[in-house]
Write an enzyme that holds these catalytic residues in place. Structure first.
Site, PDB file in Angstrom:
ATOM      1  N   THR A   4       0.707  -1.240   0.030  1.00 48.50           N
ATOM      2  CA  THR A   4       0.072  -0.036  -0.043  1.00 48.50           C
ATOM      3  C   THR A   4       0.760   1.266   0.091  1.00 48.50           C
ATOM      4  OG1 THR A   4      -1.727  -1.318   1.196  1.00 48.50           O
ATOM      5  CG2 THR A   4      -1.921   1.177   1.460  1.00 48.50           C
ATOM      6  N   GLU A  58      -3.868  -3.896  -2.119  1.00 50.12           N
ATOM      7  CA  GLU A  58      -3.705  -5.019  -1.111  1.00 50.12           C
ATOM      8  C   GLU A  58      -2.146  -5.451  -1.191  1.00 50.12           C
ATOM      9  OE1 GLU A  58      -3.720  -6.353   1.850  1.00 50.12           O
ATOM     10  OE2 GLU A  58      -3.295  -8.434   0.792  1.00 50.12           O
ATOM     11  N   SER A  72      -6.984  -2.277   7.640  1.00 51.84           N
ATOM     12  CA  SER A  72      -6.088  -1.470   8.805  1.00 51.84           C
ATOM     13  C   SER A  72      -5.733  -0.275   8.439  1.00 51.84           C
ATOM     14  CB  SER A  72      -4.963  -2.539   8.958  1.00 51.84           C
ATOM     15  OG  SER A  72      -5.182  -3.983   9.186  1.00 51.84           O
TER      16      SER A  72
HETATM   17  N1  GLU Z   1      -5.114  -4.600   2.410  1.00 57.01           N
HETATM   18  C1  GLU Z   1      -4.568  -4.016   3.103  1.00 57.01           C
HETATM   19  C2  GLU Z   1      -5.566  -3.368   4.313  1.00 57.01           C
HETATM   20  O1  GLU Z   1      -6.528  -2.659   3.863  1.00 57.01           O
HETATM   21  C3  GLU Z   1      -3.792  -2.901   2.832  1.00 57.01           C
HETATM   22  C4  GLU Z   1      -2.858  -2.260   3.750  1.00 57.01           C
HETATM   23  C5  GLU Z   1      -1.546  -2.500   3.586  1.00 57.01           C
HETATM   24  O2  GLU Z   1      -1.359  -3.594   3.126  1.00 57.01           O
HETATM   25  O3  GLU Z   1      -0.695  -1.700   3.739  1.00 57.01           O
HETATM   26  O4  GLU Z   1      -5.437  -3.099   5.373  1.00 57.01           O
END
Ligand code: GLU
Length: 582
Positions: A397, A417, A459
Site C-alpha cells: 500500500t 492489497e 487496517s
Molecule cells: N489490504 C490492506 C488493508 O486494507 C492494505 C494495507 C496494506 O497492506 O498496507 O489493510
C-alpha cells in the site's frame, strides 16, 4: 534485502536519472501548501496542482494518480482506499471510504475448497481475489464535494509521467523481482513489467501508455468511463477470464458489469477520540485503523509515558497495542453487515478495564478480547462474534498527505492489497487489479467473512490530529496490520516522547499485534533498546523486515508547516512545501 544498500543505490540512481530533477528531500518546512509522499514524481504532481490554485483534495488526487504510475505495485485505480479530509472553512473532518466491495456472486465459501481454506498465495493471484475497485469513484466524490478542480486538470501530471515514463529505481526493481512468479502467470503483466520473464532492472525507462489512455478516458468522461463501457468490460473480462500466459492457470472470478455500475463510495463520519488534549480523527469501519489506534491511545493515556524510563514506556506501548489488536480481531468488520461495538471499544471506561490487565513488568501473550458491550449506549446487544485467530495480512500500500494555504488537510491511504495485487494487468489499460478480497477471513463464523457486496476489514489508518480545534499534524502509513502500530507509535514518539516528526518517523518500529513475538526491523534485535525490552519478556519475530512508509505534515505554532516523509525506509520519500523557509 540490505536496506543500507537499497537506500544508497537509490539515492545514486535518483541523482543520475531523476526525470523531473526533484531531489528526494524527506523533510521540508515553509509556508503555503505542503505534501509528503513516497514518490518524488507524485509529490511534484501535488505541488504543481497547488501552484495552479488547486486545494489539498485536488492535489491529493493528482499525487495519488501519479503514484499509480510510479508505484503501481502498491496502489492504483484497480484498488481502493480511505481518505480523511479536514475542511478548514467548515472546521470539520469527513472521510471518503472507497474500499473495494465483494462482487454480488460472493458467498462465505468463496475461499474454501472441500470445506477447507485454500492456500493464501493461490487465492491472491486469481480473479476471485479481485474486489470491485473503488478508487476512481472515491476520487470523483472527493473532487466533486471538496475539491475545486476536475479529473481533466488533476490527472494531467500523472498522464504526463505515464506517457513520458520514469526511471525504474532499486525499490521498484526489487518489488518486481519479488513478484516475478506471480507476474509470469499473466501475459499482460509480463509484457508490462518483465523483460524476457525477468524483472525490469534499475535504470530502465518505463512508460505506460495504456495507463495514460485509461486516465485520459476518465479525464474526458468522468468516473463513468471506469464503471461502464469499454474499460468496465475489460475489467470484468480480466477478472472472469484472466489474461493468462501460456501454460498458466489461476482461479477465475465472477464479477459483473452491474457490480461495477453499482459501486458507490461512502462518505463517513470519522472516528474521533482524544489523547492528552489532542483530538484524533481516524478512519472508521470498514477500516479497523481508527478504532484500534484510538483504543490503544485511550489505554496509554492512563500512564505518564514521558515521565517513565523509555523501556518502561515502550513496554506499555506494546501491551496497549496487543490489547487493542485482540479487540480489533474479535469485533471489527464492515459496519453495514456487522453490528460492531464501536462505542464500547472507544470508551475511556472500557480502556481503563483493559489497562488494568497490563502487567507493568511482564509482557503478556495472546490476550483475549475484552467485553466492550457493557460500554455501549445499549449494552443489551446479544450477538457476540466467535473469536478466532487472524488471517494472514500482507504489508503493502501507500500513504500520502497534503495541505493547502487555506488550511485544508488530506490524509490518504490507498492500495491494491499485496505488492502487485492479484498480478492481473487489465488488457489495454495498464493497471493492476487488487486482491483486496483476501483481506476477508476465509472461513467463519467471524465478523469479517466474505459476503456479497461487503467490504473486507482494513487496517488503513489515515489520521488527522487537531489541537484546540486546529490541525496539529497528519500521519499515516502502509504496512497491512502494522499500519495501526506505525501510526500509534509515531503519535507516541511525537506527543509523549517529544520527538520532532522526522525523528518520530525514523525511529525503529516495533509492531505488537497480540502474537507470540513482536515484529521489528533489521538491526533492532541485539540493540540496547531491544535488550531493555527483553527484560520485560518481549520477543522479536524473525526475519526482521522494514515496517511501513509513513508520511506526515506538522502544523507548527508559528504558522509554518513541516512536511515529513521517510528519511530511511522505502528508498526515502519526498516532502515539498510551496514556499520553503530559509
Ligand atoms: N489490504 C490492506 C488493508 O486494507 C492494505 C494495507 C496494506 O497492506 O498496507 O489493510
Amino acid at each position: 534485502m540490505n536496506k543500507t544498500l537499497l537506500v544508497s543505490t537509490l539515492v545514486f540512481s535518483i541523482v543520475l536519472h531523476a526525470p523531473l530533477a526533484i531531489a528526494k528531500t524527506p523533510v521540508a518546512t515553509g509556508s503555503g501548501g505542503a505534501v509528503a509522499t513516497i514518490s518524488e514524481q507524485a509529490s511534484a504532481s501535488a505541488l504543481a496542482i497547488l501552484n495552479k490554485g488547486g486545494n489539498a483534495v485536488d492535489a491529493a488526487v493528482a499525487a495519488a494518480a501519479t503514484l499509480g504510475v510510479t508505484d503501481p505495485f502498491s496502489c492504483g485505480i484497480g484498488g481502493g482506499g480511505f481518505m480523511v479530509i479536514y475542511l478548514a472553512k467548515d472546521k470539520r473532518v469527513i472521510t471518503v471510504d472507497h474500499r473495494e466491495t465483494a462482487p454480488s456472486a460472493f458467498t462465505p465459501a468463496v475461499f474454501l475448497e472441500n470445506g477447507k481454506e485454500i492456500d493464501f498465495e493461490t487465492a491472491v493471484a486469481s480473479g476471485a481475489a479481485v474486489g470491485v475497485p473503488g478508487t476512481v469513484r472515491g476520487w470523483h466524490e472527493a473532487l466533486e464535494r471538496y475539491g475545486t478542480m476536475g479529473f481533466r486538470q488533476v490527472l494531467a501530471p500523472a498522464i504526463d509521467v505515464a506517457d513520458k515514463g520514469f526511471t525504474v529505481n532499486e525499490t521498484f526493481s526489487h518489488l518486481t523481482r519479488e513478484n516475478e512468479r506471480k507476474f509470469q502467470q499473466f501475459s499482460t503483466t509480463s509484457a508490462l513489467y518483465l523483460r524476457n520473464g525477468k524483472a525490469v532492472t534499475p535504470g530502465t525507462r518505463l512508460r505506460n501508455p495504456d495507463m495514460a489512455k485509461a486516465y485520459r478516458e476518465i479525464a474526458a468522461r468522468g468516473y463513468q468511463a471506469f464503471y461502464a463501457g469499454p474499460m468496465a468490460r475489460a475489467i470484468v473480462e480480466a477478472v472472469n477470464q484472466p489474461p493468462l500466459a501460456r501454460g498458466a492457470s489461476v482461479r477465475a472470478g465472477q464479477m459483473t458489469l452491474a457490480d461495477l455500475a453499482n459501486y458507490e463510495a461512502r462518505i463517513r463520519q470519522p472516528v474521533v477520540s482524544s489523547y492528552r488534549g489532542y483530538q484524533v480523527y481516524g478512519m472508521p469501519l470498514p477500516s479497523s485503523g481508527g478504532v484500534a489506534v484510538a483504543e490503544a491511545l485511550n489505554i496509554l493515556e492512563g500512564y505518564d509515558l514521558k515521565a517513565l524510563p523509555r523501556a518502561q514506556a515502550e513496554h506499555l506501548y506494546l501491551e496497549a497495542s496487543r490489547l487493542a489488536f485482540a479487540d480489533r480481531n474479535a469485533y471489527l468488520a464492515d459496519p453495514e453487515y456487522v453490528d460492531a461495538p464501536v462505542a464500547g471499544l472507544l470508551s475511556k471506561d472500557f480502556a481503563a478495564r483493559r489497562r488494568a490487565l497490563i502487567d507493568m513488568k511482564r509482557a503478556a501473550s495472546d490476550v483475549a478480547a475484552g467485553d466492550p458491550y457493557a460500554f455501549q449506549d445499549d449494552p443489551s446487544i446479544p450477538l457476540r462474534p466467535a473469536q478466532r485467530p487472524l488471517q494472514k495480512e500482507s504489508p503493502h500500500t501507500t500513504h500520502l498527505t497534503v495541505s493547502d494555504k487555506e488550511g485544508n488537510v488530506v490524509s490518504y491511504t490507498f492500495t491494491i492489497e499485496s505488492w502487485g495485487g492479484s498480478g492481473i494487468v487489465v488488457p489495454g489499460y495498464g493497471f493492476l487489479l487488487n486482491n483486496e478480497m483476501t483481506d476477508f477471513d476465509f472461513s467463519g463464523p467471524r465478523p469479517n467473512v466474505p459476503e456479497a457486496g461487503k467490504r473486507p476489514r482494513s487496517s488503513m489508518a489515515p489520521t488527522i490530529v487537531l489541537k484546540d480545534g486546529k490541525p496539529a499534524f497528519s500521519i499515516g502509513s502502509p504496512g497491512g496490520a502494522t499500519i495501526i502500530t506505525t501510526v500509534l507509535q509515531t503519535i507516541v514518539n511525537h506527543v509523549d516522547f517529544g520527538m520532532p516528526m522526522n525523528e518520530a518517523i525514523d525511529a525503529p518500529r516495533l509492531s505488537e499485534r497480540n502474537g507470540a513475538s513482536t515484529s521489528v526491523e533489521p538491526g533492532f534485535a541485539g540493540s540496547a533498546q531491544a535488550k531493555a525490552l527483553e527484560a520485560f519478556g518481549h520477543k522479536w519475530e524473525a526475519p526482521a523486515e522494514e515496517i511501513g512508509a509513513a508520511n506526515a505534515i506538522v502544523f507548527n505554532p508559528d504558522g509554518t508547516v513541516t512536511a515529513v516523509s521517510e528519511g530511511k525506509r522505502h528508498g526515502v520519500g519526498t516532502a515539498l512545501v510551496q514556499r520553503r523557509a530559509h
